[in-house]
Enzyme design. Sequence first.
Site, short mmCIF file in Angstrom:
data_model
loop_
_atom_site.label_atom_id
_atom_site.label_comp_id
_atom_site.label_asym_id
_atom_site.label_seq_id
_atom_site.Cartn_x
_atom_site.Cartn_y
_atom_site.Cartn_z
N GLY A 21 -13.24 -6.88 -2.21
CA GLY A 21 -11.84 -6.47 -2.06
C GLY A 21 -11.74 -4.95 -2.13
CB ALA A 22 -14.37 -2.40 -1.49
N GLY A 24 -8.71 -2.86 -0.64
CA GLY A 24 -7.36 -3.02 -1.17
C GLY A 24 -7.02 -1.88 -2.12
CG MET A 26 -5.53 -3.45 -8.05
SD MET A 26 -5.46 -2.39 -9.50
CE MET A 26 -6.62 -3.21 -10.57
CE LYS A 49 -6.06 -7.24 5.74
NZ LYS A 49 -4.73 -6.77 5.28
N GLY A 110 -10.90 -9.64 -11.66
CA GLY A 110 -9.54 -9.23 -11.96
C GLY A 110 -8.52 -9.97 -11.12
CG HIS A 166 3.19 -8.48 -10.94
ND1 HIS A 166 3.48 -9.17 -12.10
CD2 HIS A 166 1.95 -7.97 -11.10
CE1 HIS A 166 2.45 -9.09 -12.93
NE2 HIS A 166 1.51 -8.36 -12.34
CG HIS A 167 2.86 -5.45 -6.06
ND1 HIS A 167 2.31 -6.25 -5.09
CD2 HIS A 167 1.92 -5.35 -7.04
CE1 HIS A 167 1.09 -6.62 -5.45
NE2 HIS A 167 0.82 -6.09 -6.63
CE LYS A 170 0.56 -11.42 -10.04
NZ LYS A 170 -0.89 -11.32 -9.85
N GLY A 176 -1.22 -13.94 -13.93
CA GLY A 176 -2.26 -14.34 -14.87
C GLY A 176 -2.01 -13.78 -16.25
#
Length: 277
Positions: A21-22, A24, A26, A49, A110, A166-167, A170, A176
């Site tokens: 998920g590099a 994104g 986060m 992506k 995460g 949250h934004h 999500k 969580g």
Amino acid sequence: YNKLSNDTNKGQIMIKVAISGACGRMGQEVVRTIFNDPQTEAVSVIDIKHEGENIGEITGIKNLNLTVKKDLKSALEETKPDVLVDFTDPTNVYNNAKICLNSGVSPVIGTTGLKDEQLEELKKLAEEKHLGCLIAPNFATGAVLMMMFAKTASKFFDNAEIIEYHHNQKKDAPSGTAIKTAQMMSTEKENFANGNIAETELISGARGGNFDKNIHIHSIRMPGYVASQEVIFGSTGQTLKIRHDSIDRTCFMPGVLMAVKYIAENKKFIYGLENIF
């Protein structure tokens, strides 16, 4: 570019880290954090992506030259990291974690949305493979303290509810963090709706989701938020609010780094960052 060439790092054992998920928001913060820490080295970046692109250009790190890979298993086989940090998607995280453990890599997760039975399966697999696995609903140290404080407060108040913000990108609700908070609180009391009369919802869901021990959880999804949570306690003549606000995603990075370094050395299954404080 190899950080081991840096004079300040000579003699240190580097923890090789892959990031799933590099690309994104986060994930990019994780890449920067791993790159900038003298004890960790980014060796692989995975995302569905931007396949084939340079993560250094995406994150603005001039001296980082890693190509984004799409297939997790082949990326792990090629680079053999010690730890993988996963910030992907609730629909993918379970399979990602299994791929990691079966590949001999310790995951730090995460991504939220894992079910209880999935957590149990990952625990069994980690134990079978003699690998560490750390799953944290929240990596912000302040948020973890908020959960711990909420557990303590549960002993002294008759009623409690949780509101999480949250934004609006999500996907899972409740968060969580809210679920983990409710789980910790529920170990201290049998009922958090003491004295409430029988209720009728005129609009379905108006009272939020009813978690174990009658802890109501309300989820807000709105642009402008990163991640916030408020736990409200009440008893006769008083209320107590415990709140944490994440203003910027950088607040999660000290916790991520702490988890990476801990799980690289400890072959344990851990659910919740508070367990390594």
